[in-house]
Design an enzyme around this catalytic site. Structure first.
Site, PDB file in Angstrom:
ATOM      1  NE  ARG A 264     -49.328-121.275  28.085  1.00  0.00           N
ATOM      2  CZ  ARG A 264     -49.313-122.002  26.970  1.00  0.00           C
ATOM      3  NH1 ARG A 264     -49.805-123.222  26.981  1.00  0.00           N
ATOM      4  NH2 ARG A 264     -48.855-121.494  25.841  1.00  0.00           N
TER       5      ARG A 264
ATOM      6  CE  LYS B 181     -39.392-128.570   6.562  1.00  0.00           C
ATOM      7  NZ  LYS B 181     -40.499-129.501   6.354  1.00  0.00           N
TER       8      LYS B 181
ATOM      9  N   GLY C 242     -42.431-121.117  20.647  1.00  0.00           N
ATOM     10  CA  GLY C 242     -42.037-122.225  21.513  1.00  0.00           C
ATOM     11  C   GLY C 242     -40.540-122.481  21.563  1.00  0.00           C
TER      12      GLY C 242
ATOM     13  N   GLY D 200     -48.724-119.830  18.736  1.00  0.00           N
ATOM     14  CA  GLY D 200     -49.470-119.511  17.510  1.00  0.00           C
ATOM     15  C   GLY D 200     -49.941-118.064  17.451  1.00  0.00           C
TER      16      GLY D 200
END
Ligand code: AMP
Length: 398
Positions: free
Chosen positions: A38, A198, A355, A378
């Site tokens: 990062r 999921k 991720g 996110g």
């Protein structure tokens, strides 16, 4: 395409105090940075502003502290950043108030200063106007280079954009350009590959994609829910049987939008959720009642590859199987390598994010061969869901 947001090309930063919001949320172990990726990502923007004579004042959060907590100080991160960019990086013990004002006041053109963790103040996450005002006092302009925090409307990620002239940094600009090419103005046909555990965590994402892409490959545990909804026996596989109606609704929406849904046609089944547990590929009419689907089968892989070959643009999130365990990583690995080959041959624009997806592409050794890999987590998922990101919206030219 006309630019809808201002960048560093639109401002002369010389002599200006530039409040630069970056993502410094690097993994650490005992205060030592263990992965500097990062920091490398934000380096170009920092170096550019500094070499143009701007005063670079770094703003970032680190972890989730409840108030001031030395364990979540940005001080060691600032030191690691200094090593990455090979320039001195000063540090102020607070991001507002006297400590910050003094440090900023002492800066010369081209200097770089890192302010302490913005989340040491609870007002940061509340986007508190008084706190935004305190931050704004420290700068002449605000540059947002933290796409990964753009789904949050916090003081340093959004509030400042209403107080100061706002610009996208180079990392943000690259991310917005890449994402724009993938879904907003893509070269068609567009294919999306969505996998992962999921359906429940990705309903909004699936619903948004079916109206935007020409083909949607569904893999991973979530494919089991779709197969179950269509009457396929999935044995003891991970499946959210209560979401069968949701799965069918998504399929109907896809049909109405002319989006082809590509589900597995065969599956690799094992009896234990463990690496190297004995496994076998079965057609969908023969999944053993005691078995667990842990990967897509060989015929499914061939179909996915053909679908990738038909596409000009690919957006990928989520593994096609339990990729952390051999041999159930096969579907994900060979499909990732196939997409990478098509990209290298200039037949495909490939964008991936999330991720687990980044981990899977690294495992396949092809992260560098995709057109763009987003590490934003996110924010990347919310973008895929079609949600406006506050930290991006505030940059838009109105
Ligand atoms: P997500 O965070 O939703 O992208 O899910 C990623 C996780 O899904 C990974 O840890 C995979 O091991 C898991 N996964 C993918 N396919 C399956 C499957 N068929 N059965 C169980 N877990 C799976």
């Amino acid at each position: 395409m006309t630019k809808s947001f201002r960048t560093l090309d639109d401002v002369d930063v010389k002599g200006k105090r530039v409040l630069l919001r970056v993502d410094l949320n690097v993994p650490t172990d005992n205060g030592r940075v263990t992965d500097a990726t990062r920091l490398e990502r934000v380096a170009p923007t920092i170096i550019e502003i500094s070499s143009k004579g701007g005063k670079v004042i770094l703003l970032a959060h680190f972890g989730r502290p409840k108030g001031r907590d030395v364990k979540e100080s940005l001080k060691p991160v600032a030191a690691a950043l200094s090593e990455v960019i090979k320039k001195p990086v000063g540090f102020a013990d607070d991001c507002i108030g006297e400590a910050a004002e003094k440090a900023v006041g002492a800066m010369k053109d081209g200097d770089i200063l890192c302010l302490e963790n913005t989340r040491f103040h609870k007002e940061e996450e509340k986007n508190d106007p008084a706190f935004v005002g305190e931050l704004a006092k420290l700068g002449d302009i605000w540059v947002n280079d933290a796409f990964s925090a753009a789904h949050r409307a916090h003081a340093s990620t959004e509030g400042l954009g209403h107080k100061l002239p706002a610009y996208a940094g180079r990392t943000m600009q690259a991310e917005l350009d890449a994402l724009g090419k993938a879904l907003e103005a893509p070269t068609k046909p567009v294919i999306a590959i969505i996998g992962g555990a999921k359906v429940s965590t990705k309903i909004d994402l699936l619903e948004n994609l079916v109206s935007k892409v020409d083909a949607l490959v569904i893999g991973g545990g979530m494919a089991n829910t779709f197969l179950h909804a269509q009457g396929v026996g999935v044995g003891k596989s991970l499946a959210e049987k209560d979401l069968a109606a949701t799965a069918l609704r998504i399929m109907e929406k896809a049909e109405a939008a002319n989006c082809a849904i590509i589900l597995p046609v065969d599956a690799v089944v094992a009896y234990h959720f463990a690496a190297n547990s004995p496994s076998h590929a079965y057609g969908l009419d023969a999944i053993p009642a005691e078995g667990m689907i842990l990967d897509v089968g060989p015929q499914s892989i061939a179909r996915i590859h053909a679908a990738i070959d038909d596409a000009a643009t690919l957006v990928w999130n989520g593994p096609l199987g339990a990729f952390e365990m051999t041999p159930f990583d096969r579907g994900t690995m060979v499909s990732a390598r196939h997409a990478a080959e098509r990209t290298k041959a200039k037949k495909l624009i490939s964008v991936a994010g999330g991720g687990d997806t980044v981990a899977a592409l690294n495992q396949a050794g092809v992260a560098g061969d995709f057109s763009y890999v987003s590490t934003a987590g996110g924010a990347f998922l919310e973008w895929m869901e079609g949600k406006p990101l506050p930290g991006v919206e505030v940059l838009k030219i109105r």
